[in-house]
Each structure stands twice: as C-alpha cells, then as structure tokens.
Write an enzyme that holds these catalytic residues in place. Structure first.
Site, PDB file in Angstrom:
ATOM      1  N   GLU A  45       0.792  -1.341  -0.262  1.00 56.94           N
ATOM      2  CA  GLU A  45       0.175  -0.154  -0.039  1.00 56.94           C
ATOM      3  C   GLU A  45       0.996   1.207  -0.104  1.00 56.94           C
ATOM      4  OE1 GLU A  45      -2.610   0.429   3.185  1.00 56.94           O
ATOM      5  OE2 GLU A  45      -3.697   2.144   2.735  1.00 56.94           O
ATOM      6  N   ASP A  71      -4.782  10.604   9.239  1.00 59.91           N
ATOM      7  CA  ASP A  71      -3.545  10.128   9.682  1.00 59.91           C
ATOM      8  C   ASP A  71      -3.304  10.893  11.182  1.00 59.91           C
ATOM      9  OD1 ASP A  71      -2.925   8.117   7.677  1.00 59.91           O
ATOM     10  OD2 ASP A  71      -3.017   9.774   6.453  1.00 59.91           O
ATOM     11  N   TYR A  91     -11.250  -3.074   3.912  1.00 58.76           N
ATOM     12  CA  TYR A  91     -10.099  -2.538   4.844  1.00 58.76           C
ATOM     13  C   TYR A  91     -10.841  -2.285   6.379  1.00 58.76           C
ATOM     14  CZ  TYR A  91      -6.343   0.294   6.591  1.00 58.76           C
ATOM     15  OH  TYR A  91      -5.086   0.714   7.138  1.00 58.76           O
TER      16      TYR A  91
END
Ligand SMILES: Cc1ncc(COP(=O)(O)O)c(C=O)c1O
Lengths: 404, 281
Positions: B49, B60, B172
């Site tokens: 990834e 993030d 995911y």
C-alpha cells in the site's frame, strides 16, 4: 424553481448544494454524522426545542440585535443608506453565539457530555466556552499556536470560562490545522463528545445546521428593515470566512430576487501575493474538511497556506452553500485587503462610535466602492458580525502604536 | 479475477494471512523511497500500500503526517507516484494499492487518475475520506482497479451490508476508532465486524490502524485475512532520517534532510523489522 426552494429540498437528501457540500469523511465518522443529522432534523421540527432556543437567544444573548441606521457613515460615503445589523452587541460580542447556543442545546438532547470546538480568532472558542459554562459541560478548544499568540485575550477568556485550550503546533498552526485536530479528536471520542463546529462548513449536516441557527440574523433583519423602511434592502453585505454570518443574513432573503447579496473575503496582502485567504477569487473547487467547495490549493491539489490580518477569515475553504450561490449567480463575492480592513476599522470607530471586529471590517471595507456609486434611495445592510475589542492590539501594531 | 483477488486466493490455499505494509511515496525522497519500497516488498510483503503525500491528511496520526511532510518538502508531488509505480513494476508483481485523499484525485481529474493507475500497474485504490455514498462516480469509471472500502467496529449493520456487497478486492477493517498511528493495545472488537462481513459474503478482510508488534500481528492473523502495518514501519524511517525527537514544526526549522542518511543501514533495519513482524504469519 427558486434558489431557495432548491436548496431546501436538496438538503434533506444528502446535504448537497448543487455539486457542493456532501460528506467526504473517514468511514468512522459516517455513523456519527448520521446520528447528528437524525437528531438535528428531529429537533428542528420540535416546538419545545425552538422555545428553549428562543428563550436563551432573548434572555442570555440579548436578541434581537438592533438594526442601526449609520447616519454619519451614510453621509460620509455620500450614496446609499447604510444600516448595520448589530451582531457585535450580542453577549460575548459576535454572531458566533447564535450557533453555539443552538448546537449545545442539541448536544444536551443527544446526551453528549463533552464539547469540543476549533477556533481561529478565538471568537467561536469563546462562544463555545460560554455556552459550555452556562450548562456545566466539559469543554476543550483546539486552536492553532499562531492564533493563540495573536489572540491572547480570547485565550484568556476561554480559560476563565473553564475551557481547556489545546494549542495545535502542526502545519501552519492556524485555523485549518485546528479543524484537522478537532476532527481527529472527535473520531476517537465520538461516543461522549459533541463537535461544535463554528462555521457553515464541514460535512453534512453542519452547513445546514449552522445556517439554520444563524438565520435568526436574517429573519430579524427582514422584519426590522420592513419596519424602518417599509421595504426590503437592495444589498446585503457580509464578510466571509467559513461563511456563517453571511449565510445567516442571506438565507432568509434568497427568494427575494430584488435583494442583491455580496460576500467579502480576505485579500490579505493582496490577491496577487501568496498571502491571502481569498477562496473565491483565487481558489477552485475541491474537497476540504469533509465537504466539497471552493478551496485554496496549488496545482497539485495541496491545500495552500492562507493569510489574513483577521484570524477569523484565515481559512482556505468556504461554506458549500456559498459556492452554490456563487455558481448559480445568486450571490457575488468580492475581497478586501488587510489594509482596507484596517482603514474601515478606523473609519467606523471614528465616525459611528463603533469599534468593529477586523472580520466585519472586511465587509465595511467594500462600502466606499458600493455605497458611493448608488443613489441615496438605495439601502445597504452590513452584517456587523462582531466587535473589535479583541483586535485593538493588532490594529495598534499596524498603526505603529506600542501598547505594551 | 484481479491480481489482488488472486493473491488472496493463493494465500488462502496455503492457509496464510497477507502482510500489507504501508509506505509513503517520496519519503524521504524519490530515490530512497523507491529503494525502501523494493526492500520492504522483498522482505515479506504480500501486497503493497503506497500513500500519496497530502498537506491535510485527515485520517492520519503524527507519524504519517510527518512522513507526508517529508515527502512534500523533498519536492515530491503526487503525480510522480506513477513513475514510482512503473519503477517498482520493473522488478515486482506484488499487488499494489494506492492510498490517496480525495482532493488529490479530484484535482488530477478522476478519469485521468484512473487511466494513469491502469497504465502504471496499480491494482487498487483506497480513499480514506471517500465513503461509498460519495464514491459512485469514482466507482463507475474505475473498472480493472479495485476500489477498497473501509469498515470499522462502529459501523452499523446496514453499512456493513451495503459496503460488503459493493466491495472489490478486500475490505479494510479499521482496528480502533481513531486515526493511524502505532498503538500499545489493539481492541479485538473488530472481530465482530469481520464475522458480520463473512456472513454476507466471502471476501478478504484486512485489519489496519495501530498495528505495530509481532504479537498484535499474531492475534489478528487468527481471524483476519490480512494485516496492514504503516506507522510502525515509517517510524523506522523517521528514526533513520533522524529528525530531532520533536514535532513536525521542529522538523521544519531544521535543515531539510540530514546530509547523510546511512542508506544501507536503513534498508537493513527495515528488512529486519519486517521479517520480525511477519514471523508469526
Ligand atoms: C466577528 C467575526 N466575524 C466573522 C467571522 C468569520 O466567520 P464566518 O464567515 O463563519 O461568519 C468570525 C470568525 O471567527 C468572527 O469572529
């Protein structure tokens, strides 16, 4: 179909204003926003909620705020009649409290115990800390380190009001970074935490919700001008950071085609420098902080650093409904530089005895250009979104006066 | 069948859990990030990834934020990722997924972005700020590229159902409500979400966010089809690049890159770190 009814029907479905708005957020936030949306629409139709909201607006905030005929300013500029919507007279000195009050009432009904918020100028932080104190709720404010420095007075006020101020030291250390940090904190703590967003930006339902709580400005203005003049105004003028005071004034007039609306954004050191926050003049459509709108970005899609003398306008995005109003031509958007805003700040202080917020001074700064060109039977209403006490240090410095 | 799906099929036949490292394109610069990715690939990656550096990475934590910043400061721009992928593809057929925030794709032009993905050899994309509700347009034009959706332990049943049915490649699963970054403890609550997914459809589910230790990899491997590790690997790079211990703003005031990163040493450390992490698999 009018613009008004178009946005009204669009919002119920997916929070889209034409191609703008939406909900561009991490998966984790989707259920959280759905819960919020559900609650908002539920209480929007609840008479008890409205009663309570109106009670506090009146007895705590001091509404309705006056619509004041600025006679000397009108004379000085020699054209259209100028009225000021006095949001600066609200409790705590800005329009921000209309929204924080609405959202805190919603948070309580949703059973959330903690309030978080981002702030730029500190006005929204203060308005949030105020309502949190009033209801005894835990309150944490995210603020860029740069803004903490520029707005020491507001930081102190927030702490006095019992809030924790979380200084954000990443990125440009301003409003945009504070928003990122607040959203991230929310992602991790959504269970018991309500994110009290301060402008008509963010993912659905925020732009709709903030607009609804701020629309009290426009509704009052409409009644007041009809009382005073027996007719609607020709122009509405408001500064635009995220766009909440502007949309609050504009929205109740959207169906009145004879009323023109102008938003004024911050041109900083000038549109041709890289130090401004003129999202409409220099940005293009993109996605920021969970919504699609005009965004200041470079050719690669990186968000660009922004600058304005007024921390409250120092933001690279703009409320999605404004992007829609611009695209549809219903409203237009101009800009004013730091210097022009400071001039307007001084002018209003000198000839009306009102010290305006630097944010609001951007709207005032567009008056000479607009008012003087118009006949004396025309009417302009400017949203005086806040008072300028918080800005006197900044302006003194700009004028070369040392206050320390 | 896509390269991603066939990789999971063959892992399944061997009764193995996929190891998926996440790295930032361009961190600390183009050349070294290419070497880093190649090394990590050889050291035990089943899929790769690769993130595009972005100025406002909403999902993030500090480690990946700083990684983005280093890449951008080195002059790397997202469009160079396609060159990087072509360079990787010269020697590797490992399925490769691009992680990009939606504004970068929007600015690129969606069609253009997808075309370049296809041409360079990208197999899938993850857009962390694009939930399926906003993703129709991208989905409609992205044939041959798997669009990977995310689910989390707080996703209600109706979302799990909807996302699972629309899923391509794998799902995911976000380990813990929050943002990326190494965590001491990983909640196993996500296990419930995975069982619900599997009741709807047999599709690989990989767990990411916070995974940083071999023990965590081991316990996740018991019920997940793959484990994604990002921040913990990037921390190895961060240490090597040797910024002062502080935050990004400290980094910004320091000189951009230390004159000499001991490149071989970094690559050796990464290899060791990956082998150690994947030991339990
Ligand atoms: C007094 C005042 N006016 C205007 C603004 C700009 O916000 P908005 O565009 O949402 O009205 C701010 C923001 O802090 C403010 O404090």
């Amino acid at each position: 179909m009018s613009v008004h009814s178009e946005t009204k029907t669009a919002k119920r479905e997916n929070g889209k204003f034409g191609e703008f708005g939406g909900r561009y957020v991490p998966e984790l936030l989707v259920p959280v926003l759905e819960e919020l949306e559900e609650a908002f629409y539920h209480y929007q139709d609840d008479p008890e909620f409205h009663q309570e909201f109106e009670y506090y607006l009146k007895d705590f905030v001091g509404r309705p705020s006056p619509l004041y005929y600025a006679e000397r300013l009108t004379k000085k500029l020699g054209g259209a009649k100028i009225y000021l919507k006095r949001e600066d007279l609200n409790h705590m000195g800005a329009h921000k409290i209309n929204n924080t009050l609405g959202q805190v009432l919603l948070a309580r009904r949703m059973g959330k115990e903690k309030i978080i918020a981002e702030t730029g100028a500190g006005q929204h932080g203060v308005a949030t800390a105020t309502v949190a104190a009033m209801f005894g709720m835990d309150c944490e404010i995210f603020m860029g380190a740069e803004d903490v420095k520029r707005q020491a007075l507001n930081v102190f006020r927030m702490r006095l009001l019992g809030a924790r101020v979380n200084e954000i030291t990443r990125g440009t250390k301003t409003l945009t970074d504070a928003v990122d940090a607040a959203i991230q904190h929310w992602v991790e703590n959504s269970e018991d935490t309500f994110y009290l967003l301060g402008s008509a930006v963010g993912p659905h339902p925020y732009p709709v919700m903030v607009r609804e709580f701020q629309s009290v400005i426009g509704r009052e203005t409409r009644e007041q001008i009809l009382d005073a003049e027996g007719r609607l105004p020709d122009y509405l003028l408001a500064c635009v950071g995220g766009g909440s005071n502007a949309i609050g004034l504009f929205h109740p007039f959207l169906d009145d085609e004879e009323v023109e609306m102008i938003g004024v954004e911050a041109a900083g050191l000038g549109l041709d420098t890289d130090k401004h926050a003129a999202t409409f003049s220099r940005g293009c459509p993109g996605i920021i902080h969970g919504y699609k709108s005009y965004v200041l970005q470079d050719e690669n899609g990186q968000i660009t650093p922004v600058h304005s003398i007024s921390a409250g306008l120092d933001y690279p995005g703009v409320g999605p409904e404004h992007s829609f109003l611009k695209a549809s031509g219903r409203a237009s958007y101009e800009s004013a530089t730091d210097q022009e805003a400071v001039e307007a700040f001084k002018l209003l202080s000198e000839i009306e005895g009102i010290i305006p917020a630097l944010e609001s001074s951007h709207a005032l700064a567009y008056l000479p250009e607009l008012a003087s060109k118009l006949d004396q039977d025309k009417i302009i209403i400017v949203n005086l979104s806040g008072r300028g006490d918080k800005d006197v240090y900044t302006v003194a410095e700009e004028m070369g006066t040392d206050l320390k | 069948m896509s390269r991603i799906s066939s990789t999971f099929e063959s892992l399944k036949r061997k009764n193995k859990t996929a190891f998926i490292p996440f790295l930032m394109a361009g961190d600390p610069n183009y050349d070294l990030s290419l070497e880093i990715i190649k090394t990590v690939d050889r050291s035990g990656a089943d899929l790769l990834e690769i993130g595009l550096p972005y100025s406002a990475p909403l999902a993030d934590g500090p480690t990946i934020q700083k990684s983005s910043r280093r890449a951008l400061d080195s002059g790397f721009q997202p469009r160079q990722v396609f060159e990087l992928v072509e360079d990787i593809r010269r020697e590797s057929h490992t399925p490769l997924i691009i992680m990009s925030y939606i504004n970068l794709i929007h600015k690129f032009g969606m069609e253009n972005f997808i075309t370049r993905c296809r041409q360079s050899g990208v197999d899938g994309i993850i857009v962390p700020d694009l939930p399926p509700e906003e993703g129709e347009e991208l989905k409609n034009i992205s044939s041959q590229i798997d669009l990977i959706w995310l689910l989390s332990s707080n996703s209600p049943a109706s979302r799990i159902d909807r996302v699972t049915r629309a899923a391509e490649g794998f799902i995911y699963a976000v380990s813990t409500p929050g943002i990326t970054g190494s965590r001491e403890k990983i909640s196993l609550e996500i296990k419930n979400t995975i069982s619900k997914i599997k009741e709807i459809r047999e599709i690989p589910v990989c767990v990411g966010f916070g995974v940083s230790r071999p023990e965590q990899v081991k316990s996740l491997a018991e019920f997940a089809d793959g484990v994604i590790v990002g921040s913990a690997i990037i921390e190895v790079i961060e240490r090597a690049v040797n910024y002062p211990a502080g935050d990004i703003e400290d980094a910004e005031t320091e000189e951009k890159l230390p004159v000499s990163i001991n490149q071989q040493n970094l690559l050796d450390q990464l290899e060791k770190f990956i082998r150690n992490l994947t030991e339990p698999l």
